[in-house]
Design a protein around this motif. Structure first.
Motif, PDB file in Angstrom:
ATOM      1  N   UNK A   1     -59.888  13.371  11.646  1.00 45.16           N
ATOM      2  CA  UNK A   1     -59.955  12.134  10.868  1.00 45.16           C
ATOM      3  C   UNK A   1     -59.513  12.400   9.446  1.00 45.16           C
ATOM      4  N   UNK A   2     -58.863  11.409   8.875  1.00 38.31           N
ATOM      5  CA  UNK A   2     -58.429  11.435   7.482  1.00 38.31           C
ATOM      6  C   UNK A   2     -59.038  10.239   6.778  1.00 38.31           C
ATOM      7  N   UNK A   3     -59.524  10.452   5.558  1.00 39.72           N
ATOM      8  CA  UNK A   3     -60.037   9.336   4.739  1.00 39.72           C
ATOM      9  C   UNK A   3     -59.236   9.272   3.453  1.00 39.72           C
ATOM     10  N   UNK A   4     -58.665   8.118   3.168  1.00 41.85           N
ATOM     11  CA  UNK A   4     -57.993   7.872   1.898  1.00 41.85           C
ATOM     12  C   UNK A   4     -58.950   7.119   0.996  1.00 41.85           C
ATOM     13  N   UNK A   5     -59.361   7.763  -0.082  1.00 40.14           N
ATOM     14  CA  UNK A   5     -60.232   7.100  -1.045  1.00 40.14           C
ATOM     15  C   UNK A   5     -59.353   6.269  -1.982  1.00 40.14           C
ATOM     16  N   UNK A   6     -59.537   4.941  -1.963  1.00 34.63           N
ATOM     17  CA  UNK A   6     -58.602   4.022  -2.614  1.00 34.63           C
ATOM     18  C   UNK A   6     -59.167   3.446  -3.909  1.00 34.63           C
ATOM     19  N   UNK A   7     -58.272   3.003  -4.769  1.00 33.64           N
ATOM     20  CA  UNK A   7     -58.680   2.407  -6.042  1.00 33.64           C
ATOM     21  C   UNK A   7     -59.263   1.009  -5.825  1.00 33.64           C
TER      22      UNK A   7
ATOM     23  N   UNK B   1     -61.265  -0.447   4.756  1.00 33.33           N
ATOM     24  CA  UNK B   1     -62.556  -1.068   4.449  1.00 33.33           C
ATOM     25  C   UNK B   1     -62.715  -1.207   2.940  1.00 33.33           C
ATOM     26  N   UNK B   2     -63.221  -2.354   2.500  1.00 33.72           N
ATOM     27  CA  UNK B   2     -63.584  -2.475   1.089  1.00 33.72           C
ATOM     28  C   UNK B   2     -65.057  -2.840   0.973  1.00 33.72           C
ATOM     29  N   UNK B   3     -65.710  -2.264  -0.020  1.00 34.05           N
ATOM     30  CA  UNK B   3     -67.119  -2.541  -0.296  1.00 34.05           C
ATOM     31  C   UNK B   3     -67.305  -2.587  -1.808  1.00 34.05           C
ATOM     32  N   UNK B   4     -68.484  -3.004  -2.238  1.00 35.64           N
ATOM     33  CA  UNK B   4     -68.774  -2.953  -3.670  1.00 35.64           C
ATOM     34  C   UNK B   4     -68.768  -1.521  -4.177  1.00 35.64           C
ATOM     35  N   UNK B   5     -69.140  -0.590  -3.312  1.00 38.89           N
ATOM     36  CA  UNK B   5     -69.313   0.797  -3.725  1.00 38.89           C
ATOM     37  C   UNK B   5     -68.028   1.617  -3.672  1.00 38.89           C
ATOM     38  N   UNK B   6     -67.015   1.154  -2.955  1.00 38.28           N
ATOM     39  CA  UNK B   6     -65.772   1.897  -2.863  1.00 38.28           C
ATOM     40  C   UNK B   6     -64.893   1.372  -1.740  1.00 38.28           C
ATOM     41  N   UNK B   7     -63.599   1.659  -1.840  1.00 33.51           N
ATOM     42  CA  UNK B   7     -62.635   1.229  -0.826  1.00 33.51           C
ATOM     43  C   UNK B   7     -62.000   2.457  -0.184  1.00 33.51           C
ATOM     44  N   UNK B   8     -61.739   2.382   1.105  1.00 32.12           N
ATOM     45  CA  UNK B   8     -61.175   3.547   1.776  1.00 32.12           C
ATOM     46  C   UNK B   8     -60.466   3.133   3.063  1.00 32.12           C
ATOM     47  N   UNK B   9     -59.595   4.020   3.519  1.00 35.34           N
ATOM     48  CA  UNK B   9     -58.940   3.866   4.818  1.00 35.34           C
ATOM     49  C   UNK B   9     -59.281   5.101   5.646  1.00 35.34           C
ATOM     50  N   UNK B  10     -59.576   4.887   6.921  1.00 34.89           N
ATOM     51  CA  UNK B  10     -59.850   5.998   7.828  1.00 34.89           C
ATOM     52  C   UNK B  10     -58.805   5.990   8.939  1.00 34.89           C
TER      53      UNK B  10
END
Length: 429
Positions: free
Chosen positions: A243-249, A298-307
């Motif tokens: 799995x790869x996670x992209x931590x997004x702005x 996925x976007x949340x108040x705490x952070x956005x990311x792609x898996x």
């Protein structure tokens, strides 16, 4: 696309309500959504989900049985930033609405019923943890967001669930189940008189049962951990997953709509890595992949990311290839632009067609618009924006959304003994 008639009302307490008219449908859907979920601040991880379970308990018994007596189906879900309770049926609209407000407005927590719920939720968590990809997702999210609620399963951990008591539940309820952070939604075929009656009923119930106010904003951005140079490795697995996670702005710094940002990024990642891409064909030829990747944004108040998740006999090579394909220089390579343009135009039409079809799913439509009521989103504005969006704008948006994205990865190494067993099983077959 013909927009359905949507009638909205805001009450002085801060509570909101909307009715979506879908003439010709026999079934009606009603729900109450709360602006509070698993990744928001709470005394222990998993408390929002625990609340979802326990609010069905009343002094008289399980409230779901009362819905059944009315012929209404009832359910609930907890996500990162919302909890929703909903019911649907053909008749008994008013009594069903009464029960929904009893459900969210009359908590009944006792030492005994809280203690009884602990093993039930722990068993639910254990069921998720039995899935082959659960440990991988868990270690990956923790590598990005540490021990924050965003990194932890919606249900919490075995230890956090065991620590729940009625005092913690009551505090989480009092802090978050407030009128300014709750909305009611109804969807179906309602006459003008029924619409007025529902708004009067909702107004009375929220004033009687729901505490006014909004309280502090739930949840803050989580600071991500330093990205490792090498993938995290889990040993002893039975399936060679990665799995790869992209931590997004922050999406809001690029687009007004987080929903639209999510959609555009999913289209972009599918165009680069999906089953129709040249990259995927290359991976198949090299026998590195034989199944399409799972891609989610996925976007949340705490952070956005792609898996991005998949299975490969050489996960390290695939992870490196993904990183290379998503590097800024390769993202819009001139040789790939014609295929990406064609894919974008196709996916644009697919998304618009799916959105039109979704209007006939009253439950899905109601949940979507209820979530939008909390996130200040507008599905129909996004449809207009998507129709007007050209390929160059799409590329610029995606480049900005992916700019300086953190790259985290993890894989499961299969034991040699497991590989030999699989080979022996194949020979026996």
């Amino acid at each position: 696309m013909i927009k359905p008639t949507i009638i909205k009302k805001n009450y002085p307490s801060g509570f909101k309500a909307e009715i979506i008219l879908r003439p010709g449908f026999n079934r009606r859907f009603m729900g109450i959504i709360v602006d509070f979920g698993s990744s928001d601040d709470q005394p222990v991880p998993g408390l929002a989900h625990f609340l979802e379970h326990k609010l069905f308990a009343q002094e008289s018994g399980d409230l779901s049985l009362e819905f059944e007596k009315l012929g209404s189906d009832v359910n609930a879900f907890t996500s990162f930033n919302e909890t929703m309770y909903y019911a649907s049926g053909v008749k008994n609209v008013a009594p069903t609405i009464d029960l929904l407000f009893d459900l969210v407005g009359k908590p009944y927590f006792t030492d005994e019923n809280v203690k009884k719920e602990i093993p039930i939720i722990q068993q639910e968590l254990a069921m998720y943890q039995d899935e082959p990809d659960w440990p991988l997702g868990d270690v990956l999210m923790r590598s990005v967001y540490g021990d924050s609620n965003l990194a932890i399963d919606v249900a919490g951990t075995k230890e956090s669930i065991a620590s729940v008591d009625k005092k913690k539940l009551q505090k989480a309820y009092d802090d978050n189940y407030l009128a300014g952070r709750m909305s009611f939604v109804a969807c179906g075929d309602f006459s003008d008189n029924q619409v007025k009656t529902i708004f009067r009923q909702v107004g009375h119930l929220q004033e009687t049962l729901i505490k006014p106010g909004r309280g502090p904003q739930a949840g803050k951005k989580v600071r991500n951990k330093r990205q490792p140079k090498e993938p995290l490795v889990l040993s002893g697995g039975s399936v060679p997953l990665f799995a790869v996670c992209l931590n997004l702005k922050n999406f809001k710094k690029v687009l007004d709509s987080q929903d639209l940002a999510q959609i555009l990024l999913e289209i972009m990642l599918e165009s680069k890595l999906g089953s129709a891409s040249a990259w995927y064909a290359k991976m198949r030829r090299g026998q590195l992949l034989n199944q399409p990747l799972q891609i989610n944004v996925t976007y949340t108040r705490q952070g956005n990311y792609a898996v991005i998740m998949g299975m490969s006999p050489d996960a390290r090579k695939v992870i490196s290839a993904i990183k290379e394909e998503l590097a800024p220089k390769a993202l819009f390579a001139a040789s790939k632009l014609p295929a990406m343009r064609e894919f974008f135009n196709l996916q644009k039409r697919v998304w618009l067609a799916q959105t039109v079809r979704s209007l006939n799913n009253i439950a899905g439509l109601a949940v979507e618009l209820a979530e939008e009521s909390l996130d200040d989103e507008d599905l129909f504005e996004n449809v207009a924006k998507m129709q007007a969006l050209n390929f160059d704008e799409y590329c610029n948006f995606c480049a900005s959304l992916l700019d300086k994205a953190g790259f985290y990865s993890a894989l499961i190494e299969v034991d040699d003994a497991d590989e030999e067993k699989d080979e022996n099983d194949e020979e026996e077959d």
